[in-house]
Design a protein around this motif. Sequence first.
Motif, PDB file in Angstrom:
ATOM      1  N   SER A 163       0.342  -5.941  -0.457  1.00 32.32           N
ATOM      2  CA  SER A 163      -0.979  -5.324  -0.476  1.00 32.32           C
ATOM      3  C   SER A 163      -1.403  -4.876  -1.863  1.00 32.32           C
ATOM      4  O   SER A 163      -2.400  -5.334  -2.406  1.00 32.32           O
ATOM      5  CB  SER A 163      -1.008  -4.127   0.477  1.00 32.32           C
ATOM      6  OG  SER A 163      -2.242  -3.458   0.372  1.00 32.32           O
ATOM      7  N   ARG A 188      -3.487  -7.123  -5.038  1.00 34.20           N
ATOM      8  CA  ARG A 188      -4.708  -6.548  -5.579  1.00 34.20           C
ATOM      9  C   ARG A 188      -4.604  -6.370  -7.095  1.00 34.20           C
ATOM     10  O   ARG A 188      -5.560  -6.629  -7.828  1.00 34.20           O
ATOM     11  CB  ARG A 188      -5.002  -5.203  -4.906  1.00 34.20           C
ATOM     12  CG  ARG A 188      -5.434  -5.333  -3.451  1.00 34.20           C
ATOM     13  CD  ARG A 188      -5.674  -3.977  -2.829  1.00 34.20           C
ATOM     14  NE  ARG A 188      -6.793  -3.302  -3.507  1.00 34.20           N
ATOM     15  CZ  ARG A 188      -7.146  -2.042  -3.216  1.00 34.20           C
ATOM     16  NH1 ARG A 188      -6.492  -1.350  -2.301  1.00 34.20           N
ATOM     17  NH2 ARG A 188      -8.169  -1.495  -3.847  1.00 34.20           N
ATOM     18  N   ASP A 209      -5.119   8.467  -0.956  1.00 30.34           N
ATOM     19  CA  ASP A 209      -5.666   7.471  -0.039  1.00 30.34           C
ATOM     20  C   ASP A 209      -5.828   8.005   1.376  1.00 30.34           C
ATOM     21  O   ASP A 209      -6.773   7.657   2.082  1.00 30.34           O
ATOM     22  CB  ASP A 209      -4.777   6.221  -0.031  1.00 30.34           C
ATOM     23  CG  ASP A 209      -3.305   6.551   0.147  1.00 30.34           C
ATOM     24  OD1 ASP A 209      -2.780   6.424   1.260  1.00 30.34           O
ATOM     25  OD2 ASP A 209      -2.664   6.936  -0.854  1.00 30.34           O
ATOM     26  N   ASN A 223     -10.024   8.897   4.893  1.00 29.00           N
ATOM     27  CA  ASN A 223     -10.421   8.750   6.287  1.00 29.00           C
ATOM     28  C   ASN A 223     -10.992  10.061   6.834  1.00 29.00           C
ATOM     29  O   ASN A 223     -11.276  10.155   8.029  1.00 29.00           O
ATOM     30  CB  ASN A 223      -9.218   8.313   7.140  1.00 29.00           C
ATOM     31  CG  ASN A 223      -8.700   6.949   6.720  1.00 29.00           C
ATOM     32  OD1 ASN A 223      -9.477   6.042   6.475  1.00 29.00           O
ATOM     33  ND2 ASN A 223      -7.384   6.815   6.621  1.00 29.00           N
ATOM     34  N   ASP A 225      -2.086   0.788   4.581  1.00 25.64           N
ATOM     35  CA  ASP A 225      -2.675  -0.364   5.259  1.00 25.64           C
ATOM     36  C   ASP A 225      -2.735  -0.189   6.772  1.00 25.64           C
ATOM     37  O   ASP A 225      -3.504  -0.871   7.454  1.00 25.64           O
ATOM     38  CB  ASP A 225      -1.883  -1.633   4.927  1.00 25.64           C
ATOM     39  CG  ASP A 225      -2.045  -2.049   3.485  1.00 25.64           C
ATOM     40  OD1 ASP A 225      -2.866  -1.428   2.777  1.00 25.64           O
ATOM     41  OD2 ASP A 225      -1.350  -2.986   3.049  1.00 25.64           O
ATOM     42  N   THR A 251      -6.195   2.630   7.802  1.00 17.58           N
ATOM     43  CA  THR A 251      -7.619   2.495   7.513  1.00 17.58           C
ATOM     44  C   THR A 251      -8.089   1.078   7.803  1.00 17.58           C
ATOM     45  O   THR A 251      -7.329   0.114   7.644  1.00 17.58           O
ATOM     46  CB  THR A 251      -7.911   2.858   6.042  1.00 17.58           C
ATOM     47  OG1 THR A 251      -9.316   2.834   5.805  1.00 17.58           O
ATOM     48  CG2 THR A 251      -7.226   1.913   5.088  1.00 17.58           C
ATOM     49  N   SER A 252      -9.333   0.966   8.234  1.00 16.96           N
ATOM     50  CA  SER A 252      -9.856  -0.349   8.602  1.00 16.96           C
ATOM     51  C   SER A 252     -10.080  -1.245   7.388  1.00 16.96           C
ATOM     52  O   SER A 252     -10.016  -2.465   7.486  1.00 16.96           O
ATOM     53  CB  SER A 252     -11.176  -0.189   9.364  1.00 16.96           C
ATOM     54  OG  SER A 252     -12.133   0.506   8.576  1.00 16.96           O
ATOM     55  N   ASP A 253     -10.381  -0.655   6.245  1.00 15.65           N
ATOM     56  CA  ASP A 253     -10.557  -1.418   5.005  1.00 15.65           C
ATOM     57  C   ASP A 253      -9.713  -0.754   3.926  1.00 15.65           C
ATOM     58  O   ASP A 253     -10.109   0.274   3.371  1.00 15.65           O
ATOM     59  CB  ASP A 253     -12.028  -1.445   4.579  1.00 15.65           C
ATOM     60  CG  ASP A 253     -12.259  -2.361   3.376  1.00 15.65           C
ATOM     61  OD1 ASP A 253     -11.258  -2.824   2.787  1.00 15.65           O
ATOM     62  OD2 ASP A 253     -13.423  -2.596   3.008  1.00 15.65           O
ATOM     63  N   PRO A 254      -8.536  -1.300   3.610  1.00 18.29           N
ATOM     64  CA  PRO A 254      -7.638  -0.652   2.644  1.00 18.29           C
ATOM     65  C   PRO A 254      -8.168  -0.634   1.220  1.00 18.29           C
ATOM     66  O   PRO A 254      -7.657   0.103   0.384  1.00 18.29           O
ATOM     67  CB  PRO A 254      -6.351  -1.465   2.750  1.00 18.29           C
ATOM     68  CG  PRO A 254      -6.786  -2.798   3.274  1.00 18.29           C
ATOM     69  CD  PRO A 254      -7.934  -2.514   4.189  1.00 18.29           C
ATOM     70  N   GLU A 255      -9.199  -1.434   0.913  1.00 15.55           N
ATOM     71  CA  GLU A 255      -9.774  -1.429  -0.430  1.00 15.55           C
ATOM     72  C   GLU A 255     -10.838  -0.326  -0.494  1.00 15.55           C
ATOM     73  O   GLU A 255     -12.018  -0.556  -0.228  1.00 15.55           O
ATOM     74  CB  GLU A 255     -10.348  -2.802  -0.770  1.00 15.55           C
ATOM     75  CG  GLU A 255      -9.274  -3.875  -0.835  1.00 15.55           C
ATOM     76  CD  GLU A 255      -9.783  -5.175  -1.435  1.00 15.55           C
ATOM     77  OE1 GLU A 255     -10.472  -5.123  -2.476  1.00 15.55           O
ATOM     78  OE2 GLU A 255      -9.496  -6.234  -0.863  1.00 15.55           O
ATOM     79  N   ARG A 287     -14.407  -0.269  -2.246  1.00 15.90           N
ATOM     80  CA  ARG A 287     -15.526  -0.983  -1.635  1.00 15.90           C
ATOM     81  C   ARG A 287     -16.412  -0.061  -0.797  1.00 15.90           C
ATOM     82  O   ARG A 287     -17.576  -0.394  -0.531  1.00 15.90           O
ATOM     83  CB  ARG A 287     -15.006  -2.132  -0.773  1.00 15.90           C
ATOM     84  CG  ARG A 287     -14.324  -3.236  -1.563  1.00 15.90           C
ATOM     85  CD  ARG A 287     -13.958  -4.401  -0.662  1.00 15.90           C
ATOM     86  NE  ARG A 287     -13.250  -5.446  -1.374  1.00 15.90           N
ATOM     87  CZ  ARG A 287     -13.845  -6.397  -2.100  1.00 15.90           C
ATOM     88  NH1 ARG A 287     -15.160  -6.422  -2.194  1.00 15.90           N
ATOM     89  NH2 ARG A 287     -13.124  -7.312  -2.722  1.00 15.90           N
ATOM     90  N   LYS A 288     -15.897   1.073  -0.394  1.00 15.73           N
ATOM     91  CA  LYS A 288     -16.696   2.003   0.402  1.00 15.73           C
ATOM     92  C   LYS A 288     -17.863   2.570  -0.402  1.00 15.73           C
ATOM     93  O   LYS A 288     -18.828   3.093   0.160  1.00 15.73           O
ATOM     94  CB  LYS A 288     -15.808   3.140   0.934  1.00 15.73           C
ATOM     95  CG  LYS A 288     -14.647   2.659   1.810  1.00 15.73           C
ATOM     96  CD  LYS A 288     -13.819   3.816   2.327  1.00 15.73           C
ATOM     97  CE  LYS A 288     -12.505   3.340   2.944  1.00 15.73           C
ATOM     98  NZ  LYS A 288     -12.638   2.487   4.103  1.00 15.73           N
TER      99      LYS A 288
END
Length: 364
Positions: free
Chosen positions: A22, A26, A188, A192, A226, A229-233, A236-237
Amino acid sequence: MTQEIAVPARPEATPVSSPLSSHSERLASLYTAGPTAVSRDDGLILYRDMTLGRRFEDKCAEMYYRGKMFGFVHLYNGQEAVSTGVIKAMRAQHDWFCSTYRDHVHALSCGVPAREVMSELFGKATGCSKGRGGSMHLFSKEHHLLGGYAFIGEGIPVALGAAFTSRYKRDAMGDASSDSVTAAFFGDGTCNNGQFFECLNMAALWKLPILFVVENNKWAIGMAHDRATSDPEIWRKAAAFGMAGEEVDGMDVLAVRAAAQRAVERARAGEGPTLLECLTYRFRGHSLADPDELRSEAEKEFWAQRDPIKALAGHLTAHGLASAEELKAIEKEIDAEVADAVSFALAAPEPDPAELTRYIWAED
């Protein structure tokens, strides 16, 4: 980073098999428009600051295991490039900073003396929070450190308030000199929580001068990022709020510093906030009470090879900015400073019991 902004790639950051893929994939996907430069003076400042953070935390571990330090102690080993890279890209005692429960190194980077930080960890009256805060609640008005916060997400609204104050003084009160920027540090796992989204919305709505700095070290206590969360990046939020978002190699202090400089420049120009996700890793367990049995040895070894202090040392020596002997001399100075901080803290007085309720209510 916003996808169009270039961030230096590290050649050794190649994809590897699970459970490392992951973060490593990236990191390997980050690209660059050119090498990141640093002057000799700035490079040595960065090296000294990161070394101070590492040696200070190592000494905290020693004191804890010797039974000299008590309570919850969360160390920062491995993440030094984030604290140093962001805070040293900002103006000391002008800009503002909010931390988390992993706050010792943030305080040191802000300029809080090692004696005051160590004293606080020992609960002494000479601590930066007068012995009342301990490891997770460091505070220094003088150094614009708005606090460490034990509950995740608590510091983000406080940081938002500081950023709003800066903007309000300039726009509503006519103070043209009010251009301070605030950095809010969090992990991280915090991303959430409701405070994160609410504050991003308000910051974007009012174009507040704030950096939301995510220290993504892959683990929220024992929960792998990972899986949570639904989007680990996380970076991008930012797009949902129309703000700048950037991801950066959080083990490369020069890359972090460059990203922070870009974000600060936008903030001071009135262009609003930035969500900066730093891909990093903590070398110790969640706290000193954590046996750290959930993370694989292969994962730990992979990240140990990306030690941010060793990486900066290699950069400085390879580019002729400093010799190995000079760096060793800095390390020796730091060791003396940390030893002095411990001696000072051990000899410092306990808080006066007569002042038990002081600093709870307004008195002056």
